[in-house]
Design a protein around this motif. Structure first.
Motif, mmCIF file in Angstrom:
data_model
loop_
_atom_site.group_PDB
_atom_site.id
_atom_site.type_symbol
_atom_site.label_atom_id
_atom_site.label_comp_id
_atom_site.label_asym_id
_atom_site.label_seq_id
_atom_site.Cartn_x
_atom_site.Cartn_y
_atom_site.Cartn_z
ATOM 1 N N LEU A 59 0.849 -1.183 0.000
ATOM 2 C CA LEU A 59 0.000 0.000 0.000
ATOM 3 C C LEU A 59 0.891 1.241 0.000
ATOM 4 O O LEU A 59 1.913 1.281 0.691
ATOM 5 C CB LEU A 59 -0.890 0.038 1.248
ATOM 6 N N SER A 60 0.492 2.250 -0.793
ATOM 7 C CA SER A 60 1.224 3.519 -0.798
ATOM 8 C C SER A 60 0.278 4.636 -0.387
ATOM 9 O O SER A 60 -0.809 4.796 -0.960
ATOM 10 C CB SER A 60 1.796 3.813 -2.188
ATOM 11 N N PHE A 61 0.695 5.396 0.639
ATOM 12 C CA PHE A 61 -0.058 6.552 1.107
ATOM 13 C C PHE A 61 0.775 7.812 0.897
ATOM 14 O O PHE A 61 2.008 7.760 0.878
ATOM 15 C CB PHE A 61 -0.402 6.419 2.595
ATOM 16 N N ARG A 109 4.897 13.270 1.055
ATOM 17 C CA ARG A 109 5.830 12.156 1.173
ATOM 18 C C ARG A 109 5.090 10.834 1.108
ATOM 19 O O ARG A 109 3.973 10.707 1.624
ATOM 20 C CB ARG A 109 6.610 12.258 2.488
ATOM 21 N N ALA A 110 5.732 9.857 0.487
ATOM 22 C CA ALA A 110 5.116 8.542 0.353
ATOM 23 C C ALA A 110 5.422 7.683 1.571
ATOM 24 O O ALA A 110 6.547 7.670 2.083
ATOM 25 C CB ALA A 110 5.625 7.847 -0.906
ATOM 26 N N GLU A 112 -2.715 6.331 -2.144
ATOM 27 C CA GLU A 112 -2.244 6.580 -3.504
ATOM 28 C C GLU A 112 -2.471 5.365 -4.389
ATOM 29 O O GLU A 112 -3.177 5.432 -5.388
ATOM 30 C CB GLU A 112 -0.760 6.958 -3.490
ATOM 31 N N TRP A 113 -1.852 4.240 -4.039
ATOM 32 C CA TRP A 113 -2.035 3.046 -4.860
ATOM 33 C C TRP A 113 -1.949 1.780 -4.026
ATOM 34 O O TRP A 113 -1.453 1.777 -2.903
ATOM 35 C CB TRP A 113 -1.048 2.984 -6.022
ATOM 36 N N ILE A 114 -2.480 0.698 -4.632
ATOM 37 C CA ILE A 114 -2.424 -0.646 -4.060
ATOM 38 C C ILE A 114 -1.790 -1.562 -5.088
ATOM 39 O O ILE A 114 -2.195 -1.577 -6.257
ATOM 40 C CB ILE A 114 -3.833 -1.165 -3.710
ATOM 41 N N GLY A 139 3.260 16.961 -9.179
ATOM 42 C CA GLY A 139 3.528 15.762 -8.410
ATOM 43 C C GLY A 139 3.093 15.915 -6.971
ATOM 44 O O GLY A 139 2.575 16.959 -6.547
ATOM 45 N N PRO A 140 3.315 14.887 -6.153
ATOM 46 C CA PRO A 140 2.808 14.889 -4.775
ATOM 47 C C PRO A 140 3.420 15.964 -3.888
ATOM 48 O O PRO A 140 2.825 16.339 -2.876
ATOM 49 C CB PRO A 140 3.135 13.481 -4.270
ATOM 50 N N ARG A 141 4.573 16.477 -4.239
ATOM 51 C CA ARG A 141 5.215 17.517 -3.411
ATOM 52 C C ARG A 141 5.217 18.865 -4.126
ATOM 53 O O ARG A 141 6.024 19.739 -3.818
ATOM 54 C CB ARG A 141 6.630 17.090 -3.033
#
Length: 718
Positions: A23-25, A31-32, A97-99, A388-390
């Motif tokens: 799992l990604s959070f 930050r991941a 974010e993703w699985i 992007g995420p940041r």
């Protein structure tokens, strides 16, 4: 997961796999945080039900309240298992974010290891691997997890991977692995080597939603055993898709939105009006400018092919080549461009243009005088760019300085109104001219939407279903703009349009040739979607650099024959002098292929497509092939790979309503004898390129296929 057994065969690698999922959070700083199923402190709670296994993971040190519930359903008497995952207790400060689930490892038993194993991957319209080393060592094409920004060739669904299934088989038994997802969440669909003995097939599923403490995957991943190869795996996915995917358009035979000219199979001539076959160098008009200079060339091909021609223009923009999103007005002005289109139409021919998708260009790396950075700053357009995420903001597709890219810029987020208004505005301008086809979504391979994490746009802080929905909304509005003037102008993209986007993009520049850089293509896209969409062979960008033209000069003829039996509209790329060339990104100073061979082959193939085989190759349904045995030739590569043996005669099987046929095409300049094994005794007729017919009644037929010609064998109903 330890093992899946089918028909007495173990389908997974013997390598132990202790992880069932990752799992990604994303936290508030972007930050991941990555959690593995193996990292949950409490032992999984397992409960067996009548036809299912329920496994609960809890007690992860990084998120103590998080629970992951995995359910595996095993329908009684079936050969498939449905895998589902749900999460409870997601910390509010984190966005899922993703699985990556379930983690599937198959044996690394491919040819390069002395085995018989093969792997199907749905990139480039369908790829079969019997070795991985070439792709792994390529750098650019290697398999990888997806991240911002997308690079344009990795396994992205819906995009460069237009389908959602993979397969591994050895001998007659294989593993089918698919996402039966009618909601079309963005995914990484990939394969990577795992240690020395295994290959991991994975779905990296992007799940971004707003403010959810719980998440339940809206579909199941499916594993199952099967007999056969990639075709049988494709049939399994097709059966699910046609029963469940409401995004599919009407079939071509019943679709009123498809223009008649597409069903007439024009030959596509692709050429630039500036430069000499590269995305760098001169920005001055070449011999095809003014536009009317190309008319004698187009007339020559129309006469030889006895077919309508589509002139599909590259480097025609009055802005700069490959500098999205602005393309209008055309180079040389609107009046000159309009006269050319009207002259084409007066002779029964067609006009198409390439564009460059939904990127944003600050400065062109081709035309150094073109820049939009002042507009960007004055309008604060950083607020509508994909980030992007940041908060990072950059692009990788076609992005780079002079000599290393086409532009310096970013990608526009498809969820922003500015993107929709800008794209629709440009499309409407083009559609008000005599253009019949706009490949607007070039650089958006498969019509892929760029990843964006910017919540200020009104969407969640990670890619998810919203991203596919935003792209579908953009396509719907774009289609309306293309037809707003009362003409049925159609849109397309680079690569085959991915499954949810087919309804908006009925004609696209295929990129199955990309597979030759590291493996070999198979027509899986045609097997799934041909009844709904007809694409064209494409400009073959970079293909000339992936094979040895001196040792394998017949390859371009082979590629055209492959395209023909795959149901594609035929296209060629021109160099100077109106001569057909190996591909785009091949210098015009390079010696061209034999023109007469290509002329004769295309005339014969397209004559059959427009004639006796029209019902099958325009409207038909591709079916698993029949055994066709004959002589082969060797495709040589410049990178040290071992030559690949390919047949002189390629073939495909088709159905159309109650009719069945086998289509053959000989790409050799000499007659080729083949032995065809039919599944049971059949009778029917053989139809030649000239329309001559003869009857047959054999279960094994020995047939001579004339040089550079197709044949059709249509079977009697039984």
């Amino acid at each position: 997961m330890r093992q899946i057994v089918f028909d007495g065969h173990e389908l997974l690698s013997e390598t132990p796999a202790d992880e069932l999922f990752w799992l990604s959070f994303i936290d508030r700083e972007g930050r991941a945080v990555r959690l593995s199923s193996a990292g949950f402190a409490s032992a999984p709670a397992v409960r067996e039900e009548r036809d299912a296994l329920r496994i609960v993971f809890s007690g992860h040190p990084a998120m103590e309240d998080l629970r992951a519930i995995v359910t595996v359903r095993l329908p009684e008497g079936g050969s498939e298992a449905d895998w589902h995952i749900a999460l409870e207790g997601i910390v509010p400060d984190f966005t899922l974010e993703w699985i990556d689930f379930p983690r599937i490892l198959v044996p690394y038993d491919l040819k390069e290891r002395g085995g018989r194993g093969q792997i199907f991957w749905p990139g480039a319209e369908g790829v079969v691997f019997d070795e991985l080393r070439t792709r792994e060592e390529s750098g650019y094409f290697r398999g990888r997890m997806l991240s911002y920004p997308l690079n344009g060739v990795s396994g992205y669904y819906p995009g460069t991977c237009p389908m959602q299934f993979m397969a591994h088989w050895s001998g007659e038994t294989g593993l089918y692995f698919a996402a039966h997802d009618a909601s079309h969440l963005p995914k990484g669909v990939e394969l990577v080597r795992e240690g020395e003995e295994a290959v991991r097939l994975f779905f990296q599923i992007f799940c971004g939603e707003k403010g959810k403490n719980d998440f339940s995957l809206p579909f199941s991943l499916v594993t199952g055993g099967f007999r056969g190869g990639w075709e049988q795996a494709a049939l399994r996915y097709r059966a699910w898709m046609e029963a469940n995917d409401g995004a599919l358009p009407p079939k071509l035979s019943d679709n009123p939105h498809v223009p008649e000219w597409l069903l007439e199979s024009p030959v596509v001539l692709i050429y630039p009006v500036k430069g000499r076959g590269f995305d760098t160098g001169s920005i001055e008009g070449n011999e095809y400018f003014p536009y009317s200079n190309a008319l004698p060339v187009i007339r020559k091909y129309a006469e030889r092919y006895q077919s309508r021609i589509m002139a599909l223009l590259m480097h025609w923009e009055g802005t700069a080549p490959w500098a999205p999103p602005y393309v209008w007005p055309p180079f040389g002005g609107e009046e000159m461009f309009r006269r050319f289109g009207e002259e084409l139409h007066a002779e029964g021919n067609l006009l198409g243009v390439y564009c460059s998708g939904i990127g944003w260009t600050q400065t062109s790396s081709i035309d150094l005088s073109y820049r939009r950075d002042r507009e960007f700053q004055e309008k604060h357009l950083e607020r509508v760019m994909a980030t992007g995420p940041r908060g990072e903001m950059y692009a990788s597709v076609c992005n780079g300085p002079p000599g290393a890219g086409q532009r310096i810029g970013y990608e526009m987020c498809p969820a922003c109104d500015f993107t929709t208004e800008t794209v629709c505005g440009e499309i409407r301008k083009i559609a008000d001219s005599p253009v019949d086809y706009i490949q607007f979504f070039d650089q958006n391979q498969g019509c892929s939407a760029p990843f964006c994490y910017n919540t200020a746009h009104g969407h969640p802080g990670a890619p998810g279903k919203w991203l596919t929905d935003a792209m579908m909304h953009l396509l719907s509005r774009s289609s309306e703009s293309a037809s707003a003037g009362g003409r049925n102008v159609i849109l397309g993209c680079e690569n085959a349009a991915a499954e949810p986007y087919i309804r908006f993009l009925p004609f696209n520049d295929l990129r199955n040739h990309l597979a030759w850089a590291y493996a070999r293509p198979v027509p899986a896209y045609g097997m799934l979607f041909h009844e709904y969409i007809n694409n064209f062979t494409g400009n073959g960008v970079c293909l000339a650099g992936w094979f040895d033209r001196k040792k394998s000069p017949q390859f371009l003829a082979y590629r055209l024959a492959y395209s023909f039996i795959s149901g594609e509209v035929l296209s060629v790329t021109l160099k100077d002098g109106g001569r057909m060339h190996w591909s785009w990104v091949c210098g015009w100073e390079e010696e061209e292929p034999d023109q007469e061979i290509l002329m004769k082959l295309i005339a014969n193939l397209n004559g059959m497509r427009r004639g006796a085989a029209r019902d099958f190759l325009v409207f038909g349904r591709m079916e698993p092939g029949m055994p066709v045995r004959g002589a082969s030739w060797e495709l040589h590569f410049p990178d040290g790979r071992a030559p690949l043996s390919l047949p002189w005669v390629v073939s495909s099987s088709w159905s159309y309503r109650e009719r069945r046929a086998l289509i053959l095409a000989n790409c050799n300049t000499e007659s080729e004898r083949v032995e065809i094994e039919f599944p049971g005794i059949r009778s029917g007729k053989v139809v030649s390129a000239a329309g001559e017919e003869r009857r047959f009644r054999e279960c094994v037929l020995v047939q001579d296929v004339p040089p550079l010609e197709p044949l059709m064998m249509e079977f009697d109903g039984e």
